[in-house]
Design an enzyme around this catalytic site. Structure first.
Site, PDB file in Angstrom:
ATOM      1  N   GLY A  14       0.831  -1.209   0.000  1.00 12.27           N
ATOM      2  CA  GLY A  14       0.000   0.000   0.000  1.00 12.27           C
ATOM      3  C   GLY A  14       0.859   1.249   0.000  1.00 12.27           C
ATOM      4  O   GLY A  14       1.848   1.317   0.716  1.00 12.27           O
ATOM      5  N   VAL A  26      17.069   8.045   0.674  1.00 15.11           N
ATOM      6  CA  VAL A  26      17.908   6.862   0.406  1.00 15.11           C
ATOM      7  C   VAL A  26      18.834   7.171  -0.778  1.00 15.11           C
ATOM      8  O   VAL A  26      20.050   6.946  -0.715  1.00 15.11           O
ATOM      9  CB  VAL A  26      17.031   5.617   0.100  1.00 15.11           C
ATOM     10  CG1 VAL A  26      17.890   4.456  -0.389  1.00 15.11           C
ATOM     11  CG2 VAL A  26      16.229   5.201   1.337  1.00 15.11           C
ATOM     12  N   ARG A  75       1.251  -5.045  -5.944  1.00 12.20           N
ATOM     13  CA  ARG A  75       1.234  -6.293  -5.180  1.00 12.20           C
ATOM     14  C   ARG A  75       1.615  -7.383  -6.177  1.00 12.20           C
ATOM     15  O   ARG A  75       1.167  -7.374  -7.311  1.00 12.20           O
ATOM     16  CB  ARG A  75      -0.133  -6.513  -4.554  1.00 12.20           C
ATOM     17  CG  ARG A  75      -0.457  -5.382  -3.563  1.00 12.20           C
ATOM     18  CD  ARG A  75      -1.508  -5.717  -2.552  1.00 12.20           C
ATOM     19  NE  ARG A  75      -1.336  -4.948  -1.333  1.00 12.20           N
ATOM     20  CZ  ARG A  75      -1.931  -3.769  -1.082  1.00 12.20           C
ATOM     21  NH1 ARG A  75      -2.721  -3.226  -1.972  1.00 12.20           N
ATOM     22  NH2 ARG A  75      -1.721  -3.158   0.063  1.00 12.20           N
ATOM     23  N   ASP A 106       3.950  -4.459   6.404  1.00 15.56           N
ATOM     24  CA  ASP A 106       4.135  -5.798   6.938  1.00 15.56           C
ATOM     25  C   ASP A 106       4.395  -6.859   5.849  1.00 15.56           C
ATOM     26  O   ASP A 106       5.353  -7.635   5.941  1.00 15.56           O
ATOM     27  CB  ASP A 106       2.832  -6.109   7.695  1.00 15.56           C
ATOM     28  CG  ASP A 106       2.923  -7.352   8.494  1.00 15.56           C
ATOM     29  OD1 ASP A 106       3.661  -7.334   9.483  1.00 15.56           O
ATOM     30  OD2 ASP A 106       2.272  -8.338   8.115  1.00 15.56           O
ATOM     31  N   THR A 129       3.828   2.671   5.818  1.00 15.41           N
ATOM     32  CA  THR A 129       2.416   2.289   5.857  1.00 15.41           C
ATOM     33  C   THR A 129       1.659   3.284   6.730  1.00 15.41           C
ATOM     34  O   THR A 129       2.182   3.704   7.770  1.00 15.41           O
ATOM     35  CB  THR A 129       2.213   0.865   6.420  1.00 15.41           C
ATOM     36  OG1 THR A 129       0.833   0.714   6.792  1.00 15.41           O
ATOM     37  CG2 THR A 129       3.046   0.573   7.645  1.00 15.41           C
ATOM     38  N   ASP A 131      -0.803   2.577   8.444  1.00 12.31           N
ATOM     39  CA  ASP A 131      -1.447   1.848   9.555  1.00 12.31           C
ATOM     40  C   ASP A 131      -0.676   1.892  10.875  1.00 12.31           C
ATOM     41  O   ASP A 131      -1.226   1.576  11.921  1.00 12.31           O
ATOM     42  CB  ASP A 131      -1.636   0.370   9.177  1.00 12.31           C
ATOM     43  CG  ASP A 131      -2.461   0.208   7.924  1.00 12.31           C
ATOM     44  OD1 ASP A 131      -3.242   1.124   7.623  1.00 12.31           O
ATOM     45  OD2 ASP A 131      -2.328  -0.824   7.242  1.00 12.31           O
ATOM     46  N   ASP A 133       1.396  -0.188  11.992  1.00  9.43           N
ATOM     47  CA  ASP A 133       1.269  -1.500  12.641  1.00  9.43           C
ATOM     48  C   ASP A 133       2.553  -2.329  12.631  1.00  9.43           C
ATOM     49  O   ASP A 133       2.503  -3.544  12.712  1.00  9.43           O
ATOM     50  CB  ASP A 133       0.121  -2.298  11.979  1.00  9.43           C
ATOM     51  CG  ASP A 133       0.362  -2.535  10.503  1.00  9.43           C
ATOM     52  OD1 ASP A 133       1.275  -1.907   9.932  1.00  9.43           O
ATOM     53  OD2 ASP A 133      -0.372  -3.343   9.910  1.00  9.43           O
ATOM     54  N   MET A 173      -9.112   3.485   8.027  1.00 11.99           N
ATOM     55  CA  MET A 173      -8.271   2.318   7.725  1.00 11.99           C
ATOM     56  C   MET A 173      -7.506   1.875   8.970  1.00 11.99           C
ATOM     57  O   MET A 173      -7.576   2.522  10.016  1.00 11.99           O
ATOM     58  CB  MET A 173      -7.303   2.650   6.600  1.00 11.99           C
ATOM     59  CG  MET A 173      -7.984   2.735   5.251  1.00 11.99           C
ATOM     60  SD  MET A 173      -6.800   3.023   3.941  1.00 11.99           S
ATOM     61  CE  MET A 173      -7.840   2.770   2.496  1.00 11.99           C
ATOM     62  N   GLY A 174      -6.752   0.824   8.848  1.00  9.76           N
ATOM     63  CA  GLY A 174      -5.977   0.368   9.990  1.00  9.76           C
ATOM     64  C   GLY A 174      -5.572  -1.091   9.888  1.00  9.76           C
ATOM     65  O   GLY A 174      -4.628  -1.501  10.514  1.00  9.76           O
ATOM     66  N   ARG A 175      -6.307  -1.845   9.101  1.00 11.12           N
ATOM     67  CA  ARG A 175      -5.986  -3.254   8.878  1.00 11.12           C
ATOM     68  C   ARG A 175      -5.570  -3.954  10.169  1.00 11.12           C
ATOM     69  O   ARG A 175      -4.395  -4.180  10.427  1.00 11.12           O
ATOM     70  CB  ARG A 175      -4.887  -3.375   7.830  1.00 11.12           C
ATOM     71  CG  ARG A 175      -4.773  -4.783   7.290  1.00 11.12           C
ATOM     72  CD  ARG A 175      -3.796  -4.866   6.155  1.00 11.12           C
ATOM     73  NE  ARG A 175      -2.498  -4.298   6.492  1.00 11.12           N
ATOM     74  CZ  ARG A 175      -1.446  -4.368   5.726  1.00 11.12           C
ATOM     75  NH1 ARG A 175      -1.510  -4.972   4.584  1.00 11.12           N
ATOM     76  NH2 ARG A 175      -0.313  -3.837   6.096  1.00 11.12           N
ATOM     77  N   LYS A 215     -26.415  14.544  28.350  1.00  9.81           N
ATOM     78  CA  LYS A 215     -25.665  15.661  28.941  1.00  9.81           C
ATOM     79  C   LYS A 215     -25.466  16.787  27.937  1.00  9.81           C
ATOM     80  O   LYS A 215     -24.387  17.356  27.846  1.00  9.81           O
ATOM     81  CB  LYS A 215     -24.311  15.152  29.435  1.00  9.81           C
ATOM     82  CG  LYS A 215     -24.425  14.307  30.687  1.00  9.81           C
ATOM     83  CD  LYS A 215     -23.055  13.917  31.153  1.00  9.81           C
ATOM     84  CE  LYS A 215     -23.129  12.880  32.240  1.00  9.81           C
ATOM     85  NZ  LYS A 215     -21.959  12.026  32.278  1.00  9.81           N
ATOM     86  N   SER A 219     -24.590  15.897  19.081  1.00 11.48           N
ATOM     87  CA  SER A 219     -24.111  15.012  18.019  1.00 11.48           C
ATOM     88  C   SER A 219     -23.104  14.046  18.630  1.00 11.48           C
ATOM     89  O   SER A 219     -22.562  14.309  19.695  1.00 11.48           O
ATOM     90  CB  SER A 219     -23.422  15.802  16.908  1.00 11.48           C
ATOM     91  OG  SER A 219     -22.206  16.342  17.370  1.00 11.48           O
ATOM     92  N   HIS A 256      -9.982   5.507   0.527  1.00  8.30           N
ATOM     93  CA  HIS A 256      -8.636   5.763   0.010  1.00  8.30           C
ATOM     94  C   HIS A 256      -8.150   7.198   0.150  1.00  8.30           C
ATOM     95  O   HIS A 256      -6.960   7.442  -0.008  1.00  8.30           O
ATOM     96  CB  HIS A 256      -8.547   5.312  -1.444  1.00  8.30           C
ATOM     97  CG  HIS A 256      -8.392   3.834  -1.549  1.00  8.30           C
ATOM     98  ND1 HIS A 256      -9.473   2.993  -1.595  1.00  8.30           N
ATOM     99  CD2 HIS A 256      -7.300   3.045  -1.558  1.00  8.30           C
ATOM    100  CE1 HIS A 256      -9.044   1.743  -1.648  1.00  8.30           C
ATOM    101  NE2 HIS A 256      -7.729   1.744  -1.615  1.00  8.30           N
ATOM    102  N   GLN A 258      -7.599   8.585   2.658  1.00  5.36           N
ATOM    103  CA  GLN A 258      -6.667   8.575   3.800  1.00  5.36           C
ATOM    104  C   GLN A 258      -5.229   8.297   3.381  1.00  5.36           C
ATOM    105  O   GLN A 258      -4.296   8.558   4.120  1.00  5.36           O
ATOM    106  CB  GLN A 258      -7.073   7.483   4.800  1.00  5.36           C
ATOM    107  CG  GLN A 258      -8.391   7.735   5.468  1.00  5.36           C
ATOM    108  CD  GLN A 258      -8.903   6.484   6.157  1.00  5.36           C
ATOM    109  OE1 GLN A 258      -8.576   6.229   7.296  1.00  5.36           O
ATOM    110  NE2 GLN A 258      -9.711   5.706   5.461  1.00  5.36           N
TER     111      GLN A 258
END
Ligand code: ADP
Length: 326
Positions: A14, A26, A75, A106, A129, A131, A133, A173-175, A215, A219, A256, A258
């Site tokens: 991704g 790099v 991919r 990952d 990524t 995510d 993660d 997202m977050g997978r 309270k 919303s 997407h 995001q």
């Protein structure tokens, strides 16, 4: 180990904002240290289809501010087979590439680990990524930008939610990782976050929202991490609607958008530091490690650790969200 002369660089999996800043870092630090650089297009697929060009400093001019990746990403199922990886290795040899820098998540680092072991080939990974993660690094390249995008979107949705006195479920997202949902919720003042790491029952959620409305809140916004564990925003909204028909419930799936956009200063700096550190690591004879950042220090994380370990959610954040959403 023969001396490294030529470094190949690719982005895989991704896309994430800041990948270009990493490619630039790099490339430039490699050239600064006397290496030649080759850009590999479309991730591992480009190694199989031979899409490789020489990279000079000008190839990475004027890209630090761009989202996406100039090297493209893909991919590649073939790379998951020994035959595919053999073809990739042959291409690397053909171009005289003696080390790789792989920027990805990952899956990409899992592929890197397998390939590096199979062919005893030096690879350095950079965590790219949205995510966040990957274990062993406080932040991944792209996470901060995605978080800011989520915050801006939720701010906008809040206007409608408040005007119409609605309950919004917003899917991010977050997978299988709740970082974007949880920190996105804190940053946008949302009422709750539903994340895969913590189970939340519908009645718990309804109670929280009901308390809020009672309270004087007019919303409510709940961020939901996209994951089979949470079931996603649509399914959750359906359940709340069925059980509490009094609420005016709406769903928004950010999707997407995001992933895109110009990287934040924080992501550009992170990508620049990690990219430069990738070359330091190769000069240091490091192999098969991901470069991470921990307490603002560069760290080397073995692929096996970065990939296999679940990165824990800081529970203090959950508590903070709960206390601030009364
Ligand atoms: P991300 O890097 O964002 O997690 P993916 O999970 O789609 O993205 O992985 C990107 C690519 O990495 C895959 O298309 C494949 O080429 C390679 N890859 C992933 N898992 C493996 C594996 N187990 N063996 C070899 N290559 C892999």
């Amino acid at each position: 180990m023969p001396a490294i002369k030529t470094i190949g660089i690719l982005t895989s999996g991704g896309d994430a904002p800041g990948m270009n800043a990493a490619i630039r870092a790099v490339t430039r630090s490699a050239i600064f240290s006397g290496f030649s650089v080759k850009g590999i297009y479309r991730g591992y697929r480009g190694l199989i289809t031979n899409e490789i060009v020489d990279f000079k400093t000008q190839n990475v001019s004027n890209i630090i501010q761009m989202g996406g990746t100039i090297l493209k990403t893909a991919r590649c199922k073939e790379f998951q087979t020994p035959e595919g990886r053999q073809l990739a290795y042959d291409t690397l040899r053909q171009h005289g590439i003696d080390a790789l820098v792989v920027i990805g998540g990952d899956g990409s680092l899992t592929g890197a680990r397998i390939f590096a072991t199979e062919f005893n080939f030096p690879i350095i990974g950079l965590p790219g990524t949205i995510d966040n993660d990957l274990y062993g690094t406080d932040k991944t390249i792209g996470y901060d930008t995605a978080l800011n995008t989520i915050m801006e979107c939720v701010d906008k949705i809040r206007d409608t939610a408040t005007s119409h006195e609605r309950l919004f479920f917003i899917e991010v997202m977050g997978r299988d990782a709740g970082f974007l949902a949880l920190n996105g919720a804190i940053a946008s003042g949302a009422e709750a976050a539903i994340i895969p790491e913590i189970s939340t029952e519908v009645d718990q959620l309804a109670e929280l929202i009901q308390n809020g409305f009672r309270k004087s809140k007019n919303s409510s916004i709940v961020l939901v991490a996209e994951s089979p564990v949470t079931g996603g925003a649509m399914a959750l909204a359906e359940r709340v609607k069925n059980e509490y028909p009094g609420y005016d419930v709406r769903v928004s799936i950010l999707g997407h958008l995001q992933r895109g956009g110009s990287p934040t200063a924080s992501d550009r700096i992170l990508a620049s530091r990690l990219g430069a550190a990738a070359i330091d690591a190769l000069l240091d004879d490091q192999r098969n490690v991901m470069i991470g950042i921990s307490n603002d220090n560069i760290v080397y994380v073995p692929f096996s650790k970065a990939i296999k370990n679940d990165k824990p959610i800081n529970r203090e954040l959950l508590d903070t969200l709960r206390r601030l959403s009364i």
